[in-house]
Design a protein around this motif. Structure first.
Motif, mmCIF file in Angstrom:
data_model
loop_
_atom_site.group_PDB
_atom_site.id
_atom_site.type_symbol
_atom_site.label_atom_id
_atom_site.label_comp_id
_atom_site.label_asym_id
_atom_site.label_seq_id
_atom_site.Cartn_x
_atom_site.Cartn_y
_atom_site.Cartn_z
ATOM 1 N N UNK A 76 0.838 -1.200 0.000
ATOM 2 C CA UNK A 76 0.000 0.000 0.000
ATOM 3 C C UNK A 76 0.869 1.245 0.000
ATOM 4 N N UNK A 77 0.509 2.220 -0.846
ATOM 5 C CA UNK A 77 1.312 3.439 -0.966
ATOM 6 C C UNK A 77 0.488 4.663 -0.567
ATOM 7 N N UNK A 78 1.106 5.503 0.260
ATOM 8 C CA UNK A 78 0.559 6.815 0.609
ATOM 9 C C UNK A 78 1.686 7.838 0.509
ATOM 10 N N UNK A 79 1.360 9.107 0.667
ATOM 11 C CA UNK A 79 2.363 10.168 0.587
ATOM 12 C C UNK A 79 2.556 10.845 1.938
ATOM 13 N N UNK A 80 3.809 11.149 2.238
ATOM 14 C CA UNK A 80 4.117 11.927 3.440
ATOM 15 C C UNK A 80 3.818 13.402 3.189
ATOM 16 N N UNK A 81 3.992 14.195 4.225
ATOM 17 C CA UNK A 81 3.772 15.650 4.126
ATOM 18 C C UNK A 81 4.647 16.258 3.045
ATOM 19 N N UNK A 82 5.875 15.721 2.884
ATOM 20 C CA UNK A 82 6.795 16.218 1.852
ATOM 21 C C UNK A 82 6.733 15.373 0.576
ATOM 22 N N UNK A 83 5.606 14.651 0.416
ATOM 23 C CA UNK A 83 5.236 13.958 -0.826
ATOM 24 C C UNK A 83 6.210 12.834 -1.212
ATOM 25 N N UNK A 110 1.193 10.128 -10.681
ATOM 26 C CA UNK A 110 2.384 10.517 -11.445
ATOM 27 C C UNK A 110 3.662 10.201 -10.688
ATOM 28 N N UNK A 111 3.651 10.435 -9.379
ATOM 29 C CA UNK A 111 4.832 10.154 -8.551
ATOM 30 C C UNK A 111 5.179 8.663 -8.607
ATOM 31 N N UNK A 112 4.171 7.819 -8.461
ATOM 32 C CA UNK A 112 4.384 6.368 -8.480
ATOM 33 C C UNK A 112 4.847 5.899 -9.857
ATOM 34 N N UNK A 113 4.228 6.410 -10.900
ATOM 35 C CA UNK A 113 4.599 6.000 -12.265
ATOM 36 C C UNK A 113 6.037 6.381 -12.597
ATOM 37 N N UNK A 114 6.485 7.523 -12.115
ATOM 38 C CA UNK A 114 7.877 7.944 -12.369
ATOM 39 C C UNK A 114 8.867 6.976 -11.732
ATOM 40 N N UNK A 115 8.545 6.497 -10.536
ATOM 41 C CA UNK A 115 9.437 5.544 -9.867
ATOM 42 C C UNK A 115 9.422 4.189 -10.561
ATOM 43 N N UNK A 116 8.252 3.766 -11.029
ATOM 44 C CA UNK A 116 8.160 2.506 -11.776
ATOM 45 C C UNK A 116 9.036 2.573 -13.028
ATOM 46 N N UNK A 117 8.989 3.714 -13.698
ATOM 47 C CA UNK A 117 9.813 3.906 -14.902
ATOM 48 C C UNK A 117 11.287 3.930 -14.537
ATOM 49 N N UNK A 118 11.637 4.621 -13.453
ATOM 50 C CA UNK A 118 13.038 4.730 -13.037
ATOM 51 C C UNK A 118 13.667 3.362 -12.817
ATOM 52 N N UNK A 119 12.913 2.437 -12.225
ATOM 53 C CA UNK A 119 13.458 1.112 -11.911
ATOM 54 C C UNK A 119 13.104 0.059 -12.957
#
Length: 243
Positions: free
Chosen positions: A38-45, A124-133
């Motif tokens: 499960x993924x959530x975002x911190x205050x600093x995203x 978008x944040x999650x997709x960028x990390x998926x692409x990075x790895x």
């Protein structure tokens, strides 16, 4: 014969503190085909791995995930609540999990926990990390927030998405197709024969959750594309007995 894949629900959460690196490593060691988290975002995203919208249940802290910076969040003990042997386990970042997972053969089901707290831009944040790895071909993104799944599909139509649902929906594969989704992640009690048969005919994978009891594992092994379970080691053993 269809080989039913085994996804470890929040890692091997029957034997280890859920959504921690130790639970994910245990799932790999147990022979799971994939892990669900499960993924959530911190205050600093920063995307972090935790199920509840608050840290109250699974850490020694109190409060909402969204109100912590990652530096604050990583200091919490996310293991001691489960057993003293796991004291000091931290809430991992999605990036840390992807870095660990990339060289393995594991599949990954990322659930976006953005129903109660919306976390604008999480897709978008999650997709960028998926692409990075470079793990796009091994990732399924699921959510109870189906607007979020539509957004994932808009941003990257090649990423597999799956509809999470708890209700006994009629022909849910048709609904999923309308969203551009590729899979059905249903609550175990609604994984009825009509759903399994209809989805199979529509070429729509079904991965019920949370399949923990021996009789439920046996009933679904070879009957659907995957099960999501807290007990991957047990499920792997039962699958071997059923093939």
């Amino acid at each position: 014969m269809l080989k039913t894949l085994i996804f470890a629900h929040r890692g091997a959460s029957g034997t280890h503190p859920e959504n921690t690196m130790t639970a994910f490593q245990a799932a790999l060691d147990d022979g799971a085909d994939g892990i669900e988290l499960d993924v959530q975002l911190t205050k600093d995203r920063v995307p972090v791995i935790i199920h509840d919208e608050t840290v109250n249940r699974t850490t020694d802290g109190q409060g909402w995930v969204k109100d912590y910076t990652y530096e604050e969040l990583k200091k919490l003990d996310a293991g001691g609540w489960f057993h003293p042997a796991f004291h000091g386990a931290a809430i991992p970042t999605l990036e840390a999990v992807l870095e660990w997972l990339a060289p393995t053969s594991l599949l990954l089901n990322i659930e976006l926990k953005n129903g109660i707290v919306r976390y604008p831009g999480i897709e978008e944040i999650v997709l960028k990390l998926i692409k990075k790895y470079d793990v796009k071909n091994r990732v399924i993104i699921s959510s109870f927030n189906h607007y979020s799944l539509v957004e994932v599909h808009r941003l990257d139509p090649d990423v597999e998405t799956a509809v999470l649902f708890m209700e006994g929906l009629y022909e849910p594969w048709e609904y999923a197709k309308a969203l551009g989704a590729n899979g059905l992640h249903c609550f175990l009690p609604v994984a009825v024969p009509e759903l399994l048969a209809g989805a199979a005919k529509a070429m729509m994978p079904v991965r019920p959750f949370t399949v923990n009891e021996d009789q439920h594992i046996r009933a679904l092994i070879n009957g659907c594309d995957a099960i999501i379970t807290d007990w991957p080691e047990k499920a792997v053993i039962i699958r071997k007995q059923c093939t």
